[in-house]
Design an enzyme around this catalytic site. Structure first.
Site, PDB file in Angstrom:
ATOM      1  N   THR A 201      55.164  50.226  46.432  1.00  0.00           N
ATOM      2  CA  THR A 201      54.849  49.632  45.579  1.00  0.00           C
ATOM      3  C   THR A 201      55.726  49.780  44.241  1.00  0.00           C
ATOM      4  OG1 THR A 201      53.460  51.752  44.735  1.00  0.00           O
ATOM      5  CG2 THR A 201      52.072  49.825  45.841  1.00  0.00           C
TER       6      THR A 201
ATOM      7  N   LYS B 177      61.156  58.793  46.228  1.00  0.00           N
ATOM      8  CA  LYS B 177      60.884  57.602  46.873  1.00  0.00           C
ATOM      9  C   LYS B 177      61.715  57.982  47.994  1.00  0.00           C
ATOM     10  CE  LYS B 177      57.760  56.164  43.914  1.00  0.00           C
ATOM     11  NZ  LYS B 177      56.428  56.258  44.350  1.00  0.00           N
TER      12      LYS B 177
ATOM     13  N   LYS C 142      52.024  54.218  49.243  1.00  0.00           N
ATOM     14  CA  LYS C 142      53.073  54.485  49.956  1.00  0.00           C
ATOM     15  C   LYS C 142      53.715  53.196  50.650  1.00  0.00           C
ATOM     16  CE  LYS C 142      54.607  57.652  49.133  1.00  0.00           C
ATOM     17  NZ  LYS C 142      55.371  58.007  47.863  1.00  0.00           N
TER      18      LYS C 142
ATOM     19  N   SER D 204      53.583  59.082  55.480  1.00  0.00           N
ATOM     20  CA  SER D 204      53.987  59.056  54.266  1.00  0.00           C
ATOM     21  C   SER D 204      53.226  59.584  53.198  1.00  0.00           C
ATOM     22  CB  SER D 204      54.613  57.608  53.818  1.00  0.00           C
ATOM     23  OG  SER D 204      55.141  57.528  52.508  1.00  0.00           O
TER      24      SER D 204
ATOM     25  N   ILE E  30      61.782  62.787  53.249  1.00  0.00           N
ATOM     26  CA  ILE E  30      61.998  62.724  55.037  1.00  0.00           C
ATOM     27  C   ILE E  30      60.659  63.193  55.276  1.00  0.00           C
ATOM     28  CG2 ILE E  30      63.128  64.145  56.707  1.00  0.00           C
ATOM     29  CD1 ILE E  30      65.698  64.356  54.649  1.00  0.00           C
TER      30      ILE E  30
ATOM     31  N   TYR F 150      68.014  50.369  49.346  1.00  0.00           N
ATOM     32  CA  TYR F 150      68.848  49.229  48.488  1.00  0.00           C
ATOM     33  C   TYR F 150      68.184  49.782  46.928  1.00  0.00           C
ATOM     34  CZ  TYR F 150      70.023  45.759  51.677  1.00  0.00           C
ATOM     35  OH  TYR F 150      70.793  45.481  52.741  1.00  0.00           O
TER      36      TYR F 150
HETATM   37  P1  A3P Z   1      58.663  57.189  52.005  1.00  0.00           P
HETATM   38  O1  A3P Z   1      58.740  58.230  50.897  1.00  0.00           O
HETATM   39  O2  A3P Z   1      57.600  57.288  52.889  1.00  0.00           O
HETATM   40  O3  A3P Z   1      60.431  56.993  52.593  1.00  0.00           O
HETATM   41  P2  A3P Z   1      55.252  53.753  46.906  1.00  0.00           P
HETATM   42  O4  A3P Z   1      56.202  53.356  45.946  1.00  0.00           O
HETATM   43  O5  A3P Z   1      54.171  52.736  47.122  1.00  0.00           O
HETATM   44  O6  A3P Z   1      54.998  55.229  46.701  1.00  0.00           O
HETATM   45  O7  A3P Z   1      56.101  53.874  48.296  1.00  0.00           O
HETATM   46  C1  A3P Z   1      57.156  54.790  48.694  1.00  0.00           C
HETATM   47  C2  A3P Z   1      57.940  54.309  49.760  1.00  0.00           C
HETATM   48  O8  A3P Z   1      58.713  53.239  49.189  1.00  0.00           O
HETATM   49  C3  A3P Z   1      58.946  55.138  50.198  1.00  0.00           C
HETATM   50  O9  A3P Z   1      58.085  55.806  51.141  1.00  0.00           O
HETATM   51  C4  A3P Z   1      59.938  54.242  50.580  1.00  0.00           C
HETATM   52  O10 A3P Z   1      60.077  54.131  52.078  1.00  0.00           O
HETATM   53  C5  A3P Z   1      59.720  53.147  50.150  1.00  0.00           C
HETATM   54  N1  A3P Z   1      60.961  52.295  49.571  1.00  0.00           N
HETATM   55  C6  A3P Z   1      60.771  50.803  49.805  1.00  0.00           C
HETATM   56  N2  A3P Z   1      62.095  50.522  49.192  1.00  0.00           N
HETATM   57  C7  A3P Z   1      62.588  51.583  48.679  1.00  0.00           C
HETATM   58  C8  A3P Z   1      63.580  51.651  47.948  1.00  0.00           C
HETATM   59  N3  A3P Z   1      64.552  50.536  47.488  1.00  0.00           N
HETATM   60  N4  A3P Z   1      64.205  52.911  47.456  1.00  0.00           N
HETATM   61  C9  A3P Z   1      63.305  53.903  47.591  1.00  0.00           C
HETATM   62  N5  A3P Z   1      62.104  53.762  48.393  1.00  0.00           N
HETATM   63  C10 A3P Z   1      61.820  52.687  49.012  1.00  0.00           C
END
Ligand code: A3P
EC number: 2.8.2.-
Length: 345
Positions: free
Chosen positions: A102, A308, A99, A190, A311, A292
Site C-alpha cells: 500500500t 518495507k 502488507k 509478511s 526478510i 524499485y
Molecule cells: P515485505 O516487507 O513483506 O517485503 P505495505 O506498505 O502495505 O505495508 O506493504 C509492504 C510491502 O510492500 C513490503 O512487504 C514490500 O515487499 C512491498 N513493496 C512493494 N514495492 C516496494 C518498494 N518499491 N520498496 C519497498 N517495498 C515494496
C-alpha cells in the site's frame, strides 16, 4: 608580504570557486526539474481546455519538497490564498490490503503531477473516535493541493473493518477504490513478520508463524488468526460490494508492483482517468535495497523506508502448502468477482 598576498588570492579564488559550483548546482537542479516538467504539464484532455484547467508548473515542486511546509499543513492563510491551494477530500482511496504494498503504491502514484498524497494513514473511517470528529476534521487532514489535482489517502485497515464501506459510501458514493493484493500466504507471512518485529523491538517473545496459522487441536488452518483472515480477500470484498459496484474498484497486483511497477501504475492511471505521466524514468531498481525506488527528477529521488521489504522468517513447507490449499477456493472466487486472475498456487 608576498605570503599575505598569496593567501588573499587563494581566499578570493576559493570564494569565486564556491560561487561557480553553487550556480552550477542550481542550474543543474533547475534544468532537471524543467526537463521533467515540460512534458508533464499542462495535462491535456480530461482536464478541460488547455490554459484554463492546466496543472500549474509548480505542482511538482511540492513533490520535490521545496514547499513541503504547505503539504504538512503549515501554510499561512496568505500563502494558501496566493497559490490558490485547497484541502480536498480524496477522490480515490487505497483501502488495503495491509502488507500488499500500500505504501509503495501511494508513493509511486504520487509521482504523477495530478496526484497529491496524504502522507499519514488517517484512519478516519475505521476509528470510531476519529469518525465522530466529522468530515471537516478528515478534510483538514488532507494535504494542500491545486483544485485540479486529486488527493489520495491510504489506510489499509479500511479493507477489513466492518463499518468502513457504509461510511465511505456516505461521504462519496462514486469514489474510486484501490485494493493492492499479494499472494495470500506471502501476505500473511509478511503481516506476521511486521508483528514479530514489533514484539522483538519491545524485547518480547512471540509464537512461531506455524503455531499461529495452524490450529494445534484440529491441525487445520486457524481462521481465527488475523493474518489468515485478512488474506481471505473475497470475504472482505463481498462486504464492500453491498455498497459499491465492482467497476468502482481497481485491483493492483502487489507482487508485480515489486518486480515490474510501471505497467501496474499505468493501469491505475487509466482507472483514475489520469493521462499517463509516470514513466520508467521515475522508477529505478536499487540493488542494495532490492526494490524499485522513486525518481522525481535528477536531484530528487527516494526509496521506501527500511520497514518495507523485511526478510521473512522461514516457514515450514507443509504449513505453506496447507495455507495455499486453504486459500485456493477463496482466490478462485476473488478472480471471478474482480475479473483479474493471478498465478497464485
Ligand atoms: P515485505 O516487507 O513483506 O517485503 P505495505 O506498505 O502495505 O505495508 O506493504 C509492504 C510491502 O510492500 C513490503 O512487504 C514490500 O515487499 C512491498 N513493496 C512493494 N514495492 C516496494 C518498494 N518499491 N520498496 C519497498 N517495498 C515494496
Amino acid at each position: 608580504m608576498l605570503f599575505k598576498q598569496q593567501a588573499l588570492l587563494r581566499q578570493k579564488l576559493f570564494v569565486l570557486g564556491s560561487l561557480a559550483i553553487g550556480s552550477l548546482l542550481y542550474l543543474v537542479a533547475r534544468v532537471g526539474s524543467l526537463d521533467r516538467l515540460q512534458p508533464l504539464c499542462p495535462i491535456d484532455g480530461r482536464f478541460g481546455p488547455r490554459g484554463q484547467d492546466e496543472i500549474p508548473l509548480r505542482a511538482l515542486q511540492f513533490k520535490r519538497g521545496l514547499l513541503h511546509e504547505f503539504r504538512k499543513g503549515n501554510a499561512t492563510k496568505e500563502q494558501v490564498r496566493l497559490h490558490n491551494l485547497v484541502q480536498q477530500l480524496p477522490k480515490a482511496i487505497i483501502i488495503g490490503v495491509r502488507k500488499g504494498g500500500t505504501r509503495a503504491l501511494l508513493e509511486m502514484l504520487n509521482l504523477h503531477p495530478a496526484v497529491v498524497k496524504a502522507s499519514q494513514e488517517i484512519h478516519f473511517f475505521d476509528n470510531d473516535e476519529n469518525y465522530a470528529k466529522g468530515i471537516e476534521w478528515y478534510r483538514k487532514k488532507m494535504p494542500f493541493s491545486y483544485p485540479h489535482q486529486i488527493t489520495i489517502e491510504k489506510s489499509p485497515a479500511y479493507f477489513i473493518t466492518e463499518e468502513v464501506p457504509e461510511r465511505i459510501y456516505k461521504m462519496n458514493s462514486s469514489i474510486k477504490l484501490l485494493i493492492i493484493v499479494r499472494e495470500p500466504t506471502t501476505r500473511a507471512i509478511s503481516d506476521y513478520t511486521q508483528v514479530l518485529e514489533g514484539k522483538e523491538r519491545k524485547n518480547k517473545t512471540y509464537y512461531k508463524f506455524e503455531k499461529l496459522a495452524i490450529d494445534p487441536n484440529t491441525c487445520e488452518v486457524n481462521t481465527k488468526y488475523k493474518a489468515v483472515r485478512t488474506s481471505i480477500y473475497t470475504k472482505h470484498l463481498e462486504r464492500w460490494l453491498k455498497y459499491f459496484p465492482i467497476e468502482q474498484f481497481h485491483i493492483v497486483d502487489g507482487d508485480r508492483l515489486i518486480t515490474e511497477p510501471l505497467p501496474e501504475l499505468q493501469l491505475v492511471e487509466k482507472f483514475l482517468n489520469l493521462p499517463p505521466r509516470i514513466s520508467q524514468y521515475n522508477l529505478y531498481f536499487n540493488a542494495t535495497r532490492g526494490f524499485y525506488c522513486l525518481r522525481f527528477n535528477i536531484v530528487f529521488n527516494k526509496c521506501l523506508a527500511g520497514s518495507k521489504g523485511r526478510i521473512h522468517p522461514e516457514v515450514d513447507t507443509s504449513v505453506i502448502n496447507k495455507l495455499r490449499k486453504f486459500f485456493h477456493p477463496f482466490n478462485q472466487k476473488f478472480y471471478q468477482i474482480t475479473g483479474r486472475t493471478f498465478n497464485w498456487p
